[in-house]
Design a protein around this motif. Structure first.
Motif, short mmCIF file in Angstrom:
data_model
loop_
_atom_site.label_atom_id
_atom_site.label_comp_id
_atom_site.label_asym_id
_atom_site.label_seq_id
_atom_site.Cartn_x
_atom_site.Cartn_y
_atom_site.Cartn_z
N ARG A 38 4.15 -90.44 69.11
CA ARG A 38 3.84 -91.54 68.19
C ARG A 38 4.05 -91.11 66.74
O ARG A 38 4.67 -91.82 65.95
N MET A 39 3.53 -89.92 66.42
CA MET A 39 3.62 -89.44 65.04
C MET A 39 5.07 -89.33 64.57
O MET A 39 5.43 -89.81 63.50
N MET A 40 5.91 -88.70 65.39
CA MET A 40 7.28 -88.45 64.97
C MET A 40 8.06 -89.76 64.88
O MET A 40 8.91 -89.92 63.99
N THR A 41 7.78 -90.68 65.77
CA THR A 41 8.45 -91.99 65.72
C THR A 41 8.02 -92.74 64.46
O THR A 41 8.86 -93.28 63.73
N GLU A 42 6.74 -92.76 64.19
CA GLU A 42 6.25 -93.52 63.04
C GLU A 42 6.71 -92.89 61.72
O GLU A 42 7.02 -93.60 60.76
#
Ligand SMILES: [Zn+2]
Length: 318
Positions: free
Chosen positions: A154-158
């Motif tokens: 989630r972090m890397m996508t966001e």
């Protein structure tokens, strides 16, 4: 549902943020020039596609400005999303956006001192720790695969930060689905052998099993045969490179720096980052280093951003 769709959209856009920006700027400048000539003012967007707007602009007909506005709005929206994501995930600074990928990938050669004695003249996959580029970009790579933290995805996508994975099957085989999800989000899955052995200590047949076996495994499980191998511990010999080449490996990226949740370890004497440096880290979690993958990314991005670098996608350059 809304959130999921947004994430997917970010994921699709993740590799070409600056392309999009450049395209938007180009369209904006063409559009504003044409709009000035034709006297068209801003109006409701007829189309979000710059291609749809340009022919009209060339003919001096309907103004493309609304389309350009829509593109500029999209770029602004993406930047705003990144600012919000940086805040949400507790980053010290908003990550810098990488420049557009090079039109032609740089020519890679084996780093001095990393050659195989007696293999001069052989056409082996290059072994390197830094990609030749003038751009202030570095590359983030994650190895092994034991920790499967959904927050990392989630972090890397966001944040829209690219990274590449180097997988060892024995670490990932209990949850291929996690890495399938990672791949869906735009991450390339590369070879780090089946069982993470010290390759120079193995026979040719054993090396072939470890290296080509992982090539086959990734292709079977994830549908795409890797072109990059990272030998465990960065150790290899002539057989490693010859065998890797025989089953589809094109290059052997090692690393110039290794990231931990609380510090960096540097290969170079100046203890610093350089354009094109490859950063290594690992899929590890609290049981390994008393911190999460989110903590790790926060720390490495602090260093990268403070030093004025953006993270680019390794596969755009190699
Ligand atoms: Zn490893």
């Amino acid at each position: 549902m809304q959130t999921v769709r947004q994430n997917e959209k970010l994921s699709r856009n993740r590799h070409r943020p600056v392309c999009a920006l450049a395209a938007a700027l180009l369209v904006a400048s063409v559009a504003s020039g044409c709009a000035g000539q034709s006297g068209d003012g801003p109006g409701p967007a007829r189309s979000a596609s710059p291609a749809a707007g340009l022919p009209g602009a060339a003919a001096g007909q309907a103004g493309p400005a609304p389309a350009a506005d829509a593109r500029a709005e999209e770029v602004k929206r993406q930047q705003a999303a990144r600012v919000a994501a940086a805040k949400k995930w507790g980053l010290a600074q908003v990550p810098l956006t990488a420049p557009a990928p090079p039109a032609r990938k740089p020519h890679l050669t084996t780093r001095e001192g990393f050659e195989i004695d007696g293999a001069e003249g052989e056409d082996l996959p290059p072994v390197f720790t830094t990609v030749p580029t003038e751009e202030r970009v570095v590359f983030l790579t994650m190895d092994d695969g034991s920790e499967k933290d959904p927050e990392l995805l989630r972090m890397m996508t966001e944040l829209n930060i690219p990274y590449s994975a180097f997988l060892s099957d024995y670490e990932v085989s209990d949850d291929y689905g996690y890495f399938e999800e990672m791949q869906k989000r735009g991450v390339t899955l590369n070879n780090h052998t089946l069982n993470h052995p010290y390759l120079p200590g193995l026979s040719k047949d054993e090396q072939r099993e470890e290296i080509c076996g992982e090539q086959d495994k990734i292709e079977q499980r994830f549908g795409k045969r890797p072109t990059l191998l990272r030998p465990p511990y960065g150790n290899y010999n002539g057989d490693t490179l010859r065998i890797a080449k025989s089953c589809g490996v094109k290059a052997v990226p090692l690393w110039a720096a290794e990231a931990f949740p609380d510090h960096m370890e540097w290969r170079e004497w100046d203890q610093d980052l350089h354009p094109g440096d490859i950063i290594l880290t690992h899929f590890r979690g609290p049981s390994d280093w008393d911190a999460s993958m989110v903590d790790l990314v926060r720390n490495v991005m602090k260093t990268v951003t403070e030093k004025g670098y953006a993270v680019a996608r390794l596969e755009d350059y190699v």
